[in-house]
Design a protein around this motif. Structure first.
Motif, PDB file in Angstrom:
ATOM      1  N   ARG A   1       0.856  -1.180   0.000  1.00 59.65           N
ATOM      2  CA  ARG A   1       0.000   0.000   0.000  1.00 59.65           C
ATOM      3  C   ARG A   1       0.893   1.230   0.000  1.00 59.65           C
ATOM      4  O   ARG A   1       1.840   1.336   0.804  1.00 59.65           O
ATOM      5  CB  ARG A   1      -0.887   0.015   1.232  1.00 59.65           C
ATOM      6  CG  ARG A   1      -1.788  -1.202   1.347  1.00 59.65           C
ATOM      7  CD  ARG A   1      -3.066  -1.058   0.569  1.00 59.65           C
ATOM      8  NE  ARG A   1      -3.978  -0.133   1.226  1.00 59.65           N
ATOM      9  CZ  ARG A   1      -5.087   0.346   0.660  1.00 59.65           C
ATOM     10  NH1 ARG A   1      -5.392   0.007  -0.575  1.00 59.65           N
ATOM     11  NH2 ARG A   1      -5.880   1.164   1.317  1.00 59.65           N
ATOM     12  N   VAL A   2       0.630   2.169  -0.914  1.00 56.00           N
ATOM     13  CA  VAL A   2       1.433   3.385  -1.002  1.00 56.00           C
ATOM     14  C   VAL A   2       0.523   4.609  -0.893  1.00 56.00           C
ATOM     15  O   VAL A   2      -0.646   4.573  -1.288  1.00 56.00           O
ATOM     16  CB  VAL A   2       2.238   3.441  -2.315  1.00 56.00           C
ATOM     17  CG1 VAL A   2       3.280   2.344  -2.356  1.00 56.00           C
ATOM     18  CG2 VAL A   2       1.323   3.357  -3.531  1.00 56.00           C
ATOM     19  N   GLU A   3       1.073   5.672  -0.348  1.00 54.20           N
ATOM     20  CA  GLU A   3       0.354   6.943  -0.263  1.00 54.20           C
ATOM     21  C   GLU A   3       0.979   7.914  -1.253  1.00 54.20           C
ATOM     22  O   GLU A   3       2.193   8.125  -1.249  1.00 54.20           O
ATOM     23  CB  GLU A   3       0.444   7.505   1.158  1.00 54.20           C
ATOM     24  CG  GLU A   3      -0.351   8.789   1.342  1.00 54.20           C
ATOM     25  CD  GLU A   3      -0.216   9.351   2.748  1.00 54.20           C
ATOM     26  OE1 GLU A   3      -1.039   8.992   3.600  1.00 54.20           O
ATOM     27  OE2 GLU A   3       0.737  10.128   2.984  1.00 54.20           O
ATOM     28  N   ILE A   4       0.142   8.494  -2.103  1.00 58.67           N
ATOM     29  CA  ILE A   4       0.605   9.409  -3.154  1.00 58.67           C
ATOM     30  C   ILE A   4       0.001  10.769  -2.864  1.00 58.67           C
ATOM     31  O   ILE A   4      -1.205  10.893  -2.628  1.00 58.67           O
ATOM     32  CB  ILE A   4       0.145   8.906  -4.542  1.00 58.67           C
ATOM     33  CG1 ILE A   4       0.580   7.452  -4.745  1.00 58.67           C
ATOM     34  CG2 ILE A   4       0.694   9.796  -5.651  1.00 58.67           C
ATOM     35  CD1 ILE A   4      -0.326   6.672  -5.652  1.00 58.67           C
ATOM     36  N   ALA A   5       0.839  11.809  -2.871  1.00 51.47           N
ATOM     37  CA  ALA A   5       0.358  13.157  -2.541  1.00 51.47           C
ATOM     38  C   ALA A   5       0.826  14.151  -3.583  1.00 51.47           C
ATOM     39  O   ALA A   5       1.980  14.108  -4.037  1.00 51.47           O
ATOM     40  CB  ALA A   5       0.854  13.576  -1.161  1.00 51.47           C
ATOM     41  N   THR A   6      -0.078  15.053  -3.979  1.00 52.55           N
ATOM     42  CA  THR A   6       0.258  16.136  -4.892  1.00 52.55           C
ATOM     43  C   THR A   6      -0.805  17.222  -4.782  1.00 52.55           C
ATOM     44  O   THR A   6      -1.985  16.927  -4.579  1.00 52.55           O
ATOM     45  CB  THR A   6       0.351  15.644  -6.355  1.00 52.55           C
ATOM     46  OG1 THR A   6       0.780  16.725  -7.193  1.00 52.55           O
ATOM     47  CG2 THR A   6      -0.984  15.136  -6.863  1.00 52.55           C
TER      48      THR A   6
ATOM     49  N   VAL B   1      -3.916  10.149  -1.888  1.00 47.99           N
ATOM     50  CA  VAL B   1      -4.709   8.939  -2.073  1.00 47.99           C
ATOM     51  C   VAL B   1      -3.847   7.748  -1.680  1.00 47.99           C
ATOM     52  O   VAL B   1      -2.627   7.745  -1.893  1.00 47.99           O
ATOM     53  CB  VAL B   1      -5.199   8.796  -3.533  1.00 47.99           C
ATOM     54  CG1 VAL B   1      -4.031   8.574  -4.495  1.00 47.99           C
ATOM     55  CG2 VAL B   1      -6.204   7.661  -3.668  1.00 47.99           C
ATOM     56  N   THR B   2      -4.473   6.752  -1.080  1.00 48.83           N
ATOM     57  CA  THR B   2      -3.799   5.497  -0.758  1.00 48.83           C
ATOM     58  C   THR B   2      -4.180   4.476  -1.817  1.00 48.83           C
ATOM     59  O   THR B   2      -5.358   4.313  -2.145  1.00 48.83           O
ATOM     60  CB  THR B   2      -4.215   4.987   0.634  1.00 48.83           C
ATOM     61  OG1 THR B   2      -3.848   5.969   1.610  1.00 48.83           O
ATOM     62  CG2 THR B   2      -3.518   3.682   0.962  1.00 48.83           C
ATOM     63  N   ALA B   3      -3.163   3.796  -2.370  1.00 48.42           N
ATOM     64  CA  ALA B   3      -3.410   2.891  -3.494  1.00 48.42           C
ATOM     65  C   ALA B   3      -2.658   1.584  -3.302  1.00 48.42           C
ATOM     66  O   ALA B   3      -1.635   1.520  -2.605  1.00 48.42           O
ATOM     67  CB  ALA B   3      -2.980   3.549  -4.807  1.00 48.42           C
ATOM     68  N   ARG B   4      -3.165   0.557  -3.941  1.00 48.10           N
ATOM     69  CA  ARG B   4      -2.485  -0.731  -3.992  1.00 48.10           C
ATOM     70  C   ARG B   4      -1.427  -0.671  -5.090  1.00 48.10           C
ATOM     71  O   ARG B   4      -1.684  -0.190  -6.194  1.00 48.10           O
ATOM     72  CB  ARG B   4      -3.500  -1.829  -4.300  1.00 48.10           C
ATOM     73  CG  ARG B   4      -2.923  -3.199  -4.567  1.00 48.10           C
ATOM     74  CD  ARG B   4      -2.371  -3.838  -3.325  1.00 48.10           C
ATOM     75  NE  ARG B   4      -3.414  -4.119  -2.341  1.00 48.10           N
ATOM     76  CZ  ARG B   4      -3.181  -4.496  -1.103  1.00 48.10           C
ATOM     77  NH1 ARG B   4      -1.931  -4.609  -0.681  1.00 48.10           N
ATOM     78  NH2 ARG B   4      -4.174  -4.752  -0.275  1.00 48.10           N
TER      79      ARG B   4
ATOM     80  N   ALA C   1      -7.700   6.016  -8.891  1.00 49.22           N
ATOM     81  CA  ALA C   1      -6.687   6.783  -8.164  1.00 49.22           C
ATOM     82  C   ALA C   1      -6.537   8.178  -8.764  1.00 49.22           C
ATOM     83  O   ALA C   1      -6.392   9.173  -8.036  1.00 49.22           O
ATOM     84  CB  ALA C   1      -5.351   6.044  -8.200  1.00 49.22           C
ATOM     85  N   TRP C   2      -6.576   8.259 -10.085  1.00 46.14           N
ATOM     86  CA  TRP C   2      -6.414   9.541 -10.773  1.00 46.14           C
ATOM     87  C   TRP C   2      -7.530  10.520 -10.399  1.00 46.14           C
ATOM     88  O   TRP C   2      -7.278  11.682 -10.092  1.00 46.14           O
ATOM     89  CB  TRP C   2      -6.411   9.301 -12.279  1.00 46.14           C
ATOM     90  CG  TRP C   2      -6.023  10.505 -13.091  1.00 46.14           C
ATOM     91  CD1 TRP C   2      -6.843  11.456 -13.608  1.00 46.14           C
ATOM     92  CD2 TRP C   2      -4.692  10.873 -13.467  1.00 46.14           C
ATOM     93  NE1 TRP C   2      -6.115  12.398 -14.280  1.00 46.14           N
ATOM     94  CE2 TRP C   2      -4.792  12.072 -14.220  1.00 46.14           C
ATOM     95  CE3 TRP C   2      -3.434  10.316 -13.262  1.00 46.14           C
ATOM     96  CZ2 TRP C   2      -3.678  12.713 -14.753  1.00 46.14           C
ATOM     97  CZ3 TRP C   2      -2.322  10.948 -13.799  1.00 46.14           C
ATOM     98  CH2 TRP C   2      -2.449  12.136 -14.531  1.00 46.14           C
ATOM     99  N   MET C   3      -8.760  10.043 -10.398  1.00 47.52           N
ATOM    100  CA  MET C   3      -9.881  10.911 -10.100  1.00 47.52           C
ATOM    101  C   MET C   3      -9.876  11.343  -8.633  1.00 47.52           C
ATOM    102  O   MET C   3     -10.178  12.491  -8.312  1.00 47.52           O
ATOM    103  CB  MET C   3     -11.196  10.202 -10.443  1.00 47.52           C
ATOM    104  CG  MET C   3     -11.337   9.832 -11.920  1.00 47.52           C
ATOM    105  SD  MET C   3     -11.141  11.262 -13.029  1.00 47.52           S
ATOM    106  CE  MET C   3     -12.600  12.210 -12.581  1.00 47.52           C
ATOM    107  N   ARG C   4      -9.552  10.437  -7.724  1.00 44.99           N
ATOM    108  CA  ARG C   4      -9.531  10.792  -6.304  1.00 44.99           C
ATOM    109  C   ARG C   4      -8.431  11.805  -5.998  1.00 44.99           C
ATOM    110  O   ARG C   4      -8.590  12.661  -5.129  1.00 44.99           O
ATOM    111  CB  ARG C   4      -9.336   9.534  -5.447  1.00 44.99           C
ATOM    112  CG  ARG C   4     -10.489   8.560  -5.508  1.00 44.99           C
ATOM    113  CD  ARG C   4     -10.350   7.483  -4.462  1.00 44.99           C
ATOM    114  NE  ARG C   4     -11.225   6.349  -4.763  1.00 44.99           N
ATOM    115  CZ  ARG C   4     -11.434   5.335  -3.937  1.00 44.99           C
ATOM    116  NH1 ARG C   4     -10.831   5.318  -2.751  1.00 44.99           N
ATOM    117  NH2 ARG C   4     -12.237   4.340  -4.266  1.00 44.99           N
TER     118      ARG C   4
ATOM    119  N   ALA D   1      -5.548  14.498 -10.229  1.00 43.22           N
ATOM    120  CA  ALA D   1      -4.198  14.646 -10.769  1.00 43.22           C
ATOM    121  C   ALA D   1      -4.181  15.308 -12.145  1.00 43.22           C
ATOM    122  O   ALA D   1      -5.189  15.362 -12.846  1.00 43.22           O
ATOM    123  CB  ALA D   1      -3.535  13.272 -10.857  1.00 43.22           C
ATOM    124  N   THR D   2      -3.008  15.816 -12.510  1.00 42.71           N
ATOM    125  CA  THR D   2      -2.747  16.332 -13.853  1.00 42.71           C
ATOM    126  C   THR D   2      -1.527  15.622 -14.415  1.00 42.71           C
ATOM    127  O   THR D   2      -0.576  15.327 -13.683  1.00 42.71           O
ATOM    128  CB  THR D   2      -2.506  17.851 -13.843  1.00 42.71           C
ATOM    129  OG1 THR D   2      -1.429  18.152 -12.937  1.00 42.71           O
ATOM    130  CG2 THR D   2      -3.747  18.604 -13.401  1.00 42.71           C
TER     131      THR D   2
END
Length: 493
Positions: free
Chosen positions: A35-40, A45-48, A68-71, A74-75
């Motif tokens: 599980r990874v957390e991506i921030a921008t 968002v937390t994703a598999r 993940a993109w919609m949550r 992202a651009t």
């Protein structure tokens, strides 16, 4: 790392793709399915994590699924920080339940908070739901879960002393009474803001069927506008944050094909409370192949629904109805929509059983809501349906929701016939629902089947039992192969 939209559809679970040799995977010791957390841009968002070899991505790129993109909002090409996701603290509570412990209000609040934040993986969500099925939630736990599901979402309120709602616990193909009941109730002056779900394990949910007739993905201001204009609406609850954690549960329940009683009660009632309802009528079909198999089980469920509802300020009236066979003729979004239109328009070929069931539910709703005196609801409901007021109200609701449209037609239609003459003695709801799903429902709105017979009918050899509706001959073949090994209609010669 730079964000890349890879166009991957994952049915609600956010996924991230990274190269096995990228610097983050190496430095953090990340492995596939971590599980990874991506921030921008202030969002996260937390994703598999899925890992790929060289070629699809550059070493400094991270690919995101559509969810993940919609949550993340992202651009393309934006820089994001990536780190291992912190463990969900509430999993200790899930394990406590799994090992036989009871959960309190604060425990469910913590679990639902992590669900809403996206901190629980699909496997962890399935564990929570399975624990509640194997070790059933008692009334206290069910009430606590329902409250927690309401708290994590938005709530509607209405300037009306009574706000009505209607629900069916499911398990009966073709039982698409909601659009008819809402039209009758609203035509009689009741306020009925109906939020409905998409299919969980069935070939169509109310939202799927309604979407073939009008837009259903309305936001809260749009819902309020429709209800203020026409007194009622029929929309998809997943488009708004009314009990949003339930949407995550529904997605997993569809995968593992379970719908435990405590979770069912919390799912139903949390959405009613969040929608601002004060009174709700619940249809509980009972039959050997329905969701509820016996009258005893149905009475127990009705008692629990009423008890938990009362604790939450809801007045619940339950009707035990015949669940021995499908209702109407259509099974699947568009076939069911055509049945609804036929009943509302008073067409000669309209399925009588669907009309009568909708009228019975409407009668209770009208009397409960004060639109009819005790004992007069049935007559009022029948008059409103027969004189066209219900159809006019339904058409008006559809127009305000975005425009009334005709259900789509299937590209392929194939008759399935009786091998010999005889009488229809039984119809298996579950097998028939499976047939409709193999034909493509609800993913293809035009797909499903249309029944030509009901229990008690007599048929001649070669007479159609039903017609399959699908997009391709391949889907027709899948359904017929299943039918050959597991016929859903019993013909006694």
């Amino acid at each position: 790392m730079r964000l890349v939209r890879v166009g991957l559809h994952s049915q609600g679970e956010p996924l991230a793709l990274m190269r096995t040799d990228c610097h983050v995977c190496r430095s953090e010791g990340l492995h596939a399915r971590a599980r990874v957390e991506i921030a921008t841009g202030g969002r996260r968002v937390t994703a598999r994590l899925l890992q790929v070899e060289a070629g699809l991505l550059n070493p400094h790129e991270i690919g995101l699924s559509e969810d993940a993109w919609m949550r993340l909002g992202a651009t393309e090409g934006a820089v994001a920080t990536v780190r291992p996701a912190p463990p969900a603290a509430s999993m200790s509570l899930v394990r406590h339940k799994l090992y036989g412990g009871a959960l309190a209000q604060k425990d469910f609040t913590a679990i639902l908070g992590d669900v809403q934040a996206g901190l629980l993986s699909d496997v962890q969500l399935a564990t929570f739901l399975s624990a509640g099925a194997a070790l059933p939630l008692d009334d206290e736990e069910t009430t606590a879960l329902t409250r927690a599901m309401v708290v994590v979402g938005d709530r509607l309120s209405w300037d009306a002393p009574r706000v009505m709602d209607k629900h069916c616990v499911g398990g009966l193909p073709g039982n698409r009474t909601t659009p008819i009941v809402v039209a009758i109730a609203a035509a009689c002056g009741l306020v009925i803001p109906k939020t409905s779900s998409r299919a969980i394990t069935s070939p169509a949910g109310t939202a799927d069927t309604m979407e073939t007739l009008a837009p259903v993905d309305l936001d809260l201001p749009a819902i309020r506008r429709v209800v203020e204009a026409e007194g009622g609406c029929i929309v998809w609850g997943g488009a708004v944050r009314l009990s949003p954690a339930d949407d995550a549960f529904v997605r997993i329940e569809r995968e593992i094909d379970i719908d435990a009683e405590g979770q069912l009660i919390a799912s139903v009632l949390s959405k009613k409370v969040a929608a601002g309802s004060t009174h709700v009528v619940i249809d509980i079909p009972v039959g050997p192949t329905a969701k509820v198999r016996t009258a005893e089980a149905a009475r127990g469920l009705a008692t629990r629904l009423s008890l938990v509802g009362a604790r939450l300020g809801l007045k619940v009236a339950c009707l035990l109805t015949d669940g021995s066979q499908p209702v109407g003729r259509g099974i699947g979004p568009a076939p069911e929509a055509r049945d609804v239109l036929a009943v509302l328009r008073g067409e000669p070929e309209a399925p009588l059983d669907l009309a009568e069931r909708a009228l019975a539910l409407s009668a209770v709703l009208l009397e409960t809501g004060g639109a009819a005196a005790p004992g007069t609801g049935a007559d009022l409901a029948r008059a409103v349906l027969s004189d066209g007021r219900a159809w006019a109200k339904f058409a008006a609701i559809c127009e305000v929701q975005g425009g009334l449209r005709q259900p789509p037609e299937a590209a392929q239609i194939r008759a399935v016939t009786a091998h010999f003459a005889g009488q229809i003695t039984a119809i298996d709801n579950r097998r028939l629902a499976r047939l409709a799903k193999l034909a493509g429902a609800p993913g293809n709105p035009a797909a499903g089947l249309v029944l030509a017979v009901h229990v008690g009918d007599t048929v001649a050899k070669g007479q159609p039992l039903f017609h399959l509706h699908a997009a391709s001959t391949g889907e027709i073949a899948y359904a017929i192969d299943y039918w050959t090994g597991a016929p859903a209609i019993t013909v006694a010669g």
